[in-house]
Design a protein around this motif. Structure first.
Motif, PDB file in Angstrom:
ATOM      1  N   SER A 144      -8.245 105.402  31.148  1.00 34.93           N
ATOM      2  CA  SER A 144      -9.283 105.749  30.119  1.00 34.93           C
ATOM      3  C   SER A 144      -9.534 107.314  29.883  1.00 34.93           C
ATOM      4  N   GLN A 154      -4.414 104.644  22.220  1.00 32.38           N
ATOM      5  CA  GLN A 154      -5.682 103.854  22.921  1.00 32.38           C
ATOM      6  C   GLN A 154      -5.237 102.396  23.102  1.00 32.38           C
ATOM      7  N   ASP A 156      -6.304  98.875  26.136  1.00 30.19           N
ATOM      8  CA  ASP A 156      -7.037  98.471  27.195  1.00 30.19           C
ATOM      9  C   ASP A 156      -6.484  98.745  28.530  1.00 30.19           C
ATOM     10  N   ARG A 158      -6.821  97.815  31.476  1.00 27.15           N
ATOM     11  CA  ARG A 158      -6.462  96.598  32.290  1.00 27.15           C
ATOM     12  C   ARG A 158      -5.519  95.844  31.769  1.00 27.15           C
ATOM     13  N   HIS A 159      -5.203  95.415  30.616  1.00 27.00           N
ATOM     14  CA  HIS A 159      -4.299  94.715  29.922  1.00 27.00           C
ATOM     15  C   HIS A 159      -3.000  95.595  30.121  1.00 27.00           C
TER      16      HIS A 159
ATOM     17  N   SER B 182     -10.796  91.281  36.433  1.00 23.82           N
ATOM     18  CA  SER B 182     -11.531  91.504  35.005  1.00 23.82           C
ATOM     19  C   SER B 182     -12.929  91.476  35.597  1.00 23.82           C
ATOM     20  N   THR B 191      -9.264  89.631  24.648  1.00 22.50           N
ATOM     21  CA  THR B 191      -8.930  90.931  24.709  1.00 22.50           C
ATOM     22  C   THR B 191      -7.199  90.927  24.676  1.00 22.50           C
ATOM     23  N   PHE B 195      -4.536  93.244  22.188  1.00 21.99           N
ATOM     24  CA  PHE B 195      -3.716  94.162  23.254  1.00 21.99           C
ATOM     25  C   PHE B 195      -2.232  94.008  22.949  1.00 21.99           C
TER      26      PHE B 195
END
Lengths: 208, 208
Positions: A144, A154, A156, A158-159, B182, B191, B195
């Motif tokens: 991040s 940009q 996510d 975690r993904h 998560s 999400t 992604f």
DNA sequence: ACAATACTTGACCATATAGTCAAAAAATAT
DNA sequence: ATATTTTTTGACTATATGGTCAAGTATTGT
């Protein structure tokens, strides 16, 4: 007295036999899953009798737990190594490369872990909710920060990690399918490296 | 005479019971794997006796085979739908979206398949080496043509498919891990869609 | 050399589980 | 209604498997 009930310092024989049994058990468990594996299979593979196995381990589950515990450490090591002060894209690509290398070098461990998670993580759920969650959160923050600093595109975080885990471990866990589809061409691992490296560079390189 | 030995047209009861048994078996097999599942578990889940199960299916393996055969058709459908005449990036992203949707809507089927492949595909290896290999080859050619025409960036088509299978099915097969990491935030599937869409667009959009 | 300890295993037990069978119950056909 | 066929299941068998035990063998310490 059985090793498993002793508190003394382990003898040479204990150390060696324990290692041999775990080695055989890794073969058997990764090929057949926990429920599909029998102590007799492990005994045969290790070249010892079944009671001998149970002299070193209290029961079948104890062998499995020992393997998983040892695995988790190695498994998370590359993610721990992700360094906020390094070059972001190189750090992430290096992480991908490390994970792919581990899938290549330790396919049995990868399958053991996959089996465990598929069955609902009966033995390692606490570790997933504890150490893995913490570590992922921490490294997601690193990603991040890189995004905020405009150093990578940009995404996510975690993904991003999920996709790295999925794509790299796929080559170990689903190797039968990969090989069936690949035919007799090049070693899939060889070409997977460049493909994944290219993919994550494309994903993470910021729009100019 | 047992249904499994009959050649007559199935009765209403036969159709319904067969479906109920398969439904229960999918629950049980996807949760416990083939070896970890017992006919008694399936019987209890289906609310019938064990001999009744074996009246409709010759043995435990026959139930498993039936489930896998039905699964394979649905599983490959989205890839069959990949259309050379469509817009390349939209076609591939649509494929990704379809696969993710299937992982979300049919997690049991995904896990059943993952278990089967992890154990070395004992029941579906011929199909992998036959239909899946053919189909993948054919669609890899489609992707190659798109690349040659400069419509998408240069990537290894087979690894592209591997990565799509890995990333989408990961959310079903490893859902325990995904949810553990998560926490109680948004539904990971929500999400994951954006992604993955973003990732494959970044990967495939040709350099200008 | 001898005693003590650690290691190994054949034989065994208890339980789980795939699959069978015969007889009862339900559905269907006449 | 009755005969026929289909469906259902309790009781059972055979085998696989996790785990125990006691007795034997190897190793180690003195």
């Amino acid at each position: 007295m059985a090793r498993s009930q002793t508190t003394r310092k382990p003898t040479r024989i204990q150390r060696e036999k324990t290692r041999e049994i775990l080695e055989a058990a890794l073969d058997v468990f990764s090929d057949n899953g926990f429920r599909g594996s029998t102590i007799d299979m492990i005994a045969e593979r290790a070249g010892v009798s079944k009671p001998n196995i149970l002299y070193y381990f209290d029961n079948k589950e104890a062998i499995h737990k020992t393997l998983l515990a040892a695995l988790l450490k190695t498994w998370l090591a590359p993610l721990y190594a992700l360094d906020e002060s390094g070059d972001p894209i190189e750090e992430i690509c290096e992480y991908v490369a490390q994970k792919l290398k581990m899938a290549q070098e330790f396919p049995r461990e990868s399958k053991l872990f996959a089996n465990e998670i598929l069955q609902g993580a009966p033995h390692v759920l606490p570790e997933l909710q504890g150490e893995l969650k913490e570590l992922t959160q921490q490294k997601a923050d690193v990603v991040s920060n890189w995004i905020k600093a405009g150093k990578i595109a940009q995404v996510d975080p975690r993904h991003l990690f999920f996709s790295i885990w999925a794509t790299t471990q796929h080559y170990a866990d689903f190797d039968i399918q990969v090989r069936a589809v690949s035919g007799d061409g090049k070693d899939p691992f060889e070409t997977a490296g460049p493909f994944l490296d290219n993919m994550y560079r494309a994903l993470l390189t910021p729009a100019t």
